[in-house]
Design an enzyme around this catalytic site. Structure first.
Site, PDB file in Angstrom:
ATOM      1  N   CYS A   1     -22.986  14.245   7.321  1.00 23.89           N
ATOM      2  CA  CYS A   1     -22.133  15.396   7.011  1.00 23.89           C
ATOM      3  C   CYS A   1     -20.900  15.410   7.927  1.00 23.89           C
ATOM      4  CB  CYS A   1     -22.884  16.698   7.245  1.00 23.89           C
ATOM      5  SG  CYS A   1     -24.248  16.998   6.123  1.00 23.89           S
TER       6      CYS A   1
ATOM      7  N   ASN B   1     -17.279  14.029   5.698  1.00 21.21           N
ATOM      8  CA  ASN B   1     -18.568  13.444   5.284  1.00 21.21           C
ATOM      9  C   ASN B   1     -18.403  11.983   4.872  1.00 21.21           C
ATOM     10  OD1 ASN B   1     -17.171  14.535   3.010  1.00 21.21           O
ATOM     11  ND2 ASN B   1     -19.018  14.508   1.782  1.00 21.21           N
TER      12      ASN B   1
ATOM     13  N   CYS C   1     -27.064  20.195  10.355  1.00 21.10           N
ATOM     14  CA  CYS C   1     -25.825  20.340  11.132  1.00 21.10           C
ATOM     15  C   CYS C   1     -25.890  21.564  12.039  1.00 21.10           C
ATOM     16  CB  CYS C   1     -24.617  20.406  10.203  1.00 21.10           C
ATOM     17  SG  CYS C   1     -24.240  18.810   9.463  1.00 21.10           S
TER      18      CYS C   1
ATOM     19  N   CYS D   1     -25.031  22.737   6.611  1.00 22.27           N
ATOM     20  CA  CYS D   1     -26.440  22.544   6.245  1.00 22.27           C
ATOM     21  C   CYS D   1     -27.321  22.759   7.480  1.00 22.27           C
ATOM     22  CB  CYS D   1     -26.658  21.150   5.656  1.00 22.27           C
ATOM     23  SG  CYS D   1     -26.797  19.844   6.894  1.00 22.27           S
TER      24      CYS D   1
ATOM     25  N   GLU E   1     -20.566   9.109   3.018  1.00 19.23           N
ATOM     26  CA  GLU E   1     -21.758   8.809   2.229  1.00 19.23           C
ATOM     27  C   GLU E   1     -22.047   7.315   2.250  1.00 19.23           C
ATOM     28  OE1 GLU E   1     -21.190  10.733  -1.592  1.00 19.23           O
ATOM     29  OE2 GLU E   1     -21.394  12.714  -0.649  1.00 19.23           O
TER      30      GLU E   1
ATOM     31  N   GLU F   1     -19.642  17.856   9.605  1.00 21.03           N
ATOM     32  CA  GLU F   1     -19.807  18.601  10.856  1.00 21.03           C
ATOM     33  C   GLU F   1     -20.365  17.703  11.955  1.00 21.03           C
ATOM     34  OE1 GLU F   1     -20.716  19.387   7.845  1.00 21.03           O
ATOM     35  OE2 GLU F   1     -20.851  21.543   7.523  1.00 21.03           O
TER      36      GLU F   1
HETATM   37  N1  THU Z   1     -22.106  17.890   3.332  1.00 19.51           N
HETATM   38  C1  THU Z   1     -21.410  18.067   4.493  1.00 19.51           C
HETATM   39  O1  THU Z   1     -20.571  17.239   4.868  1.00 19.51           O
HETATM   40  N2  THU Z   1     -21.665  19.174   5.225  1.00 19.51           N
HETATM   41  C2  THU Z   1     -22.600  20.120   4.901  1.00 19.51           C
HETATM   42  O2  THU Z   1     -22.853  21.012   5.689  1.00 19.51           O
HETATM   43  C3  THU Z   1     -23.310  20.035   3.628  1.00 19.51           C
HETATM   44  C4  THU Z   1     -23.075  18.825   2.823  1.00 19.51           C
HETATM   45  C5  THU Z   1     -21.849  16.673   2.560  1.00 19.51           C
HETATM   46  C6  THU Z   1     -23.035  15.724   2.495  1.00 19.51           C
HETATM   47  C7  THU Z   1     -22.747  14.983   1.210  1.00 19.51           C
HETATM   48  O3  THU Z   1     -21.869  13.915   1.493  1.00 19.51           O
HETATM   49  C8  THU Z   1     -22.008  15.998   0.351  1.00 19.51           C
HETATM   50  O4  THU Z   1     -21.553  17.018   1.226  1.00 19.51           O
HETATM   51  C9  THU Z   1     -22.871  16.627  -0.722  1.00 19.51           C
HETATM   52  O5  THU Z   1     -24.023  17.176  -0.210  1.00 19.51           O
END
Ligand code: THU
Length: 162
Positions: free
Chosen positions: A73, A62, A115, A112, A64, A75
């Site tokens: 994310c 991930n 994704c 999520c 940000e 994925e």
């Molecule tokens: N996140 C992912 O990388 N994958 C997911 O399926 C859910 C959330 C990340 C997004 C964000 O950077 C952090 O987790 C918190 O939500």
């Protein structure tokens, strides 16, 4: 009126050591990918590893951003990188894992909704069911065979997929 009931299936392994070796290896790659996570805001670090039909493994984490919605994310970073570098090669499997700086992630981490939609696109495109392996840092591992078990009735419009 017709009532339709859908069910979904997955396997629960008590430990990653119970998984088939190829799943263990892919989950390990997802855990290694966590090192590349940029998560200064959530402190939640996710790693994903995609295995392609040609044996290539492509990882992502991930990313940000100070402008929060701009982040992505793990994925989608992994699956889009895989498709960008190996266009036309079907996706066989994806493993996902996460750690937090603030608490213990001992449960498997499901992708999520956005994704799920991004991943199912490639299952449909290649008509090739994807194996999804979900693990925390330690503990149980969930394995799904096919995105239909995570996203029934996914958005799909044949007219758009020419
Ligand atoms: N996140 C992912 O990388 N994958 C997911 O399926 C859910 C959330 C990340 C997004 C964000 O950077 C952090 O987790 C918190 O939500």
């Amino acid at each position: 009126m017709k009532q339709i009931t859908h069910s979904f299936d997955y396997q629960i392994f008590d430990s990653h050591l119970e998984l088939p070796v190829s799943d263990q290896e892919l989950l390990e790659k997802a855990k290694e990918a966590i090192a590349g996570s940029y998560a200064p805001y959530s402190h939640y670090h996710v790693g994903a590893a995609v295995k392609l039909a040609n044996g290539q493994i492509v990882t992502g984490s991930n990313q940000e951003n100070m402008s929060f919605p701009a982040g992505l994310c793990a994925e989608r970073v992994a699956v889009f990188a895989a498709m960008a570098n190996f266009p036309g090669v079907p996706v066989d499997a994806i493993a996902i894992s996460a750690v937090s700086d603030d608490f213990e992630v001992s449960e498997p981490v499901p992708p999520c909704g956005i994704c799920r939609q991004a991943i199912v696109e490639f299952e449909m495109k290649f008509n090739n069911k994807i194996r999804i392996i979900l693990g925390g840092k330690t503990g149980k591992v969930f394995v799904f065979h096919g995105m239909g078990n995570l996203l029934p009735l996914a958005f799909h419009e044949k007219g758009l997929a020419k």
